[in-house]
Write a protein that holds these residues in place. Sequence first.
Motif, PDB file in Angstrom:
ATOM      1  N   SER A 279       9.089  16.821  -4.405  1.00 60.25           N
ATOM      2  CA  SER A 279       9.407  15.952  -3.282  1.00 60.25           C
ATOM      3  C   SER A 279       8.103  15.424  -2.698  1.00 60.25           C
ATOM      4  O   SER A 279       7.175  16.203  -2.462  1.00 60.25           O
ATOM      5  N   TYR A 280       8.051  14.124  -2.494  1.00 64.22           N
ATOM      6  CA  TYR A 280       6.843  13.474  -1.987  1.00 64.22           C
ATOM      7  C   TYR A 280       7.161  12.728  -0.703  1.00 64.22           C
ATOM      8  O   TYR A 280       8.107  11.937  -0.662  1.00 64.22           O
ATOM      9  N   LEU A 281       6.361  12.985   0.321  1.00 64.52           N
ATOM     10  CA  LEU A 281       6.450  12.200   1.546  1.00 64.52           C
ATOM     11  C   LEU A 281       5.582  10.971   1.321  1.00 64.52           C
ATOM     12  O   LEU A 281       4.366  11.066   1.192  1.00 64.52           O
ATOM     13  N   ILE A 282       6.253   9.818   1.234  1.00 66.62           N
ATOM     14  CA  ILE A 282       5.577   8.580   0.835  1.00 66.62           C
ATOM     15  C   ILE A 282       5.583   7.593   1.995  1.00 66.62           C
ATOM     16  O   ILE A 282       6.587   7.426   2.686  1.00 66.62           O
ATOM     17  N   HIS A 283       4.456   6.928   2.162  1.00 70.94           N
ATOM     18  CA  HIS A 283       4.291   5.859   3.163  1.00 70.94           C
ATOM     19  C   HIS A 283       4.058   4.565   2.378  1.00 70.94           C
ATOM     20  O   HIS A 283       3.119   4.483   1.600  1.00 70.94           O
TER      21      HIS A 283
ATOM     22  N   GLN B 126       0.851  -1.182   0.000  1.00 68.13           N
ATOM     23  CA  GLN B 126       0.000   0.000   0.000  1.00 68.13           C
ATOM     24  C   GLN B 126       0.887   1.231   0.000  1.00 68.13           C
ATOM     25  O   GLN B 126       1.740   1.386   0.869  1.00 68.13           O
ATOM     26  N   VAL B 127       0.676   2.101  -0.985  1.00 64.17           N
ATOM     27  CA  VAL B 127       1.472   3.315  -1.111  1.00 64.17           C
ATOM     28  C   VAL B 127       0.545   4.511  -0.942  1.00 64.17           C
ATOM     29  O   VAL B 127      -0.508   4.574  -1.566  1.00 64.17           O
ATOM     30  N   GLN B 128       0.960   5.434  -0.083  1.00 56.98           N
ATOM     31  CA  GLN B 128       0.194   6.650   0.128  1.00 56.98           C
ATOM     32  C   GLN B 128       1.124   7.845  -0.005  1.00 56.98           C
ATOM     33  O   GLN B 128       2.253   7.821   0.497  1.00 56.98           O
ATOM     34  N   LEU B 129       0.624   8.892  -0.657  1.00 55.77           N
ATOM     35  CA  LEU B 129       1.343  10.164  -0.697  1.00 55.77           C
ATOM     36  C   LEU B 129       0.783  11.009   0.432  1.00 55.77           C
ATOM     37  O   LEU B 129      -0.397  11.354   0.435  1.00 55.77           O
ATOM     38  N   LEU B 130       1.614  11.325   1.391  1.00 59.02           N
ATOM     39  CA  LEU B 130       1.157  12.076   2.549  1.00 59.02           C
ATOM     40  C   LEU B 130       1.282  13.580   2.340  1.00 59.02           C
ATOM     41  O   LEU B 130       0.489  14.355   2.866  1.00 59.02           O
ATOM     42  N   GLN B 131       2.283  13.972   1.567  1.00 61.81           N
ATOM     43  CA  GLN B 131       2.537  15.378   1.363  1.00 61.81           C
ATOM     44  C   GLN B 131       3.372  15.529   0.100  1.00 61.81           C
ATOM     45  O   GLN B 131       4.125  14.622  -0.265  1.00 61.81           O
ATOM     46  N   SER B 132       3.232  16.661  -0.563  1.00 59.23           N
ATOM     47  CA  SER B 132       4.098  16.903  -1.717  1.00 59.23           C
ATOM     48  C   SER B 132       4.491  18.379  -1.749  1.00 59.23           C
ATOM     49  O   SER B 132       3.705  19.245  -1.374  1.00 59.23           O
TER      50      SER B 132
END
Length: 183
Positions: free
Chosen positions: A73-77, A55-61
């Motif tokens: 830049s992407y904060l990825i979980h 499961q991939v989520q973009l938390l912030q960009s």
Amino acid sequence: MAIAEWFTKGSNVVSLGALITSIAALTRTWSTSRTAKKNLRIVMRQEERRAIEPQVQLLQSKRKVDSDSERYSYLIHVGNPADSGNYVARAEMVIDYRSRDGVPATVKIPAERVRNEDVEYLGNEPNLEIPVNVSAREAVEGWVHFKFTKSLMSEQHVDRFLVLMEMGNGATVSVESIIPTEI
């Protein structure tokens, strides 16, 4: 006549023995079949849990524009709900756009490695150094960076930004970019 009676009684005993043996074999076969079916169900469930997609989520960009380049830049979980470990082998950003003439095109930009001091404006979360291991039932989180020259997308109409994560098992997981915050 005594021999004939004995033979007849012996035949009955042999027949009875064969019947008991047959019933025992049938019972054992039925029991083994049930056990095999249960084991097969367990193995199938285990295989399904191993094959679960990460499961991939973009938390912030965030987007930073310099004089000659742009950095996204992407904060990825990345979560791995599977029963077996996996890893992120590669990350890339896919930009779908239309040229000035309206011709659809796609460009793929690989993730870049940067030092923390180069991106200190992103906060306390660390960079996600790819390749990165994602253990079974665990998750990792961090910033992934993509940089390209401004001339690449100048005067182009961008349809979408997509972040692709290629996993070690060959699966590709994608997530559409959220609108970046300008830095």
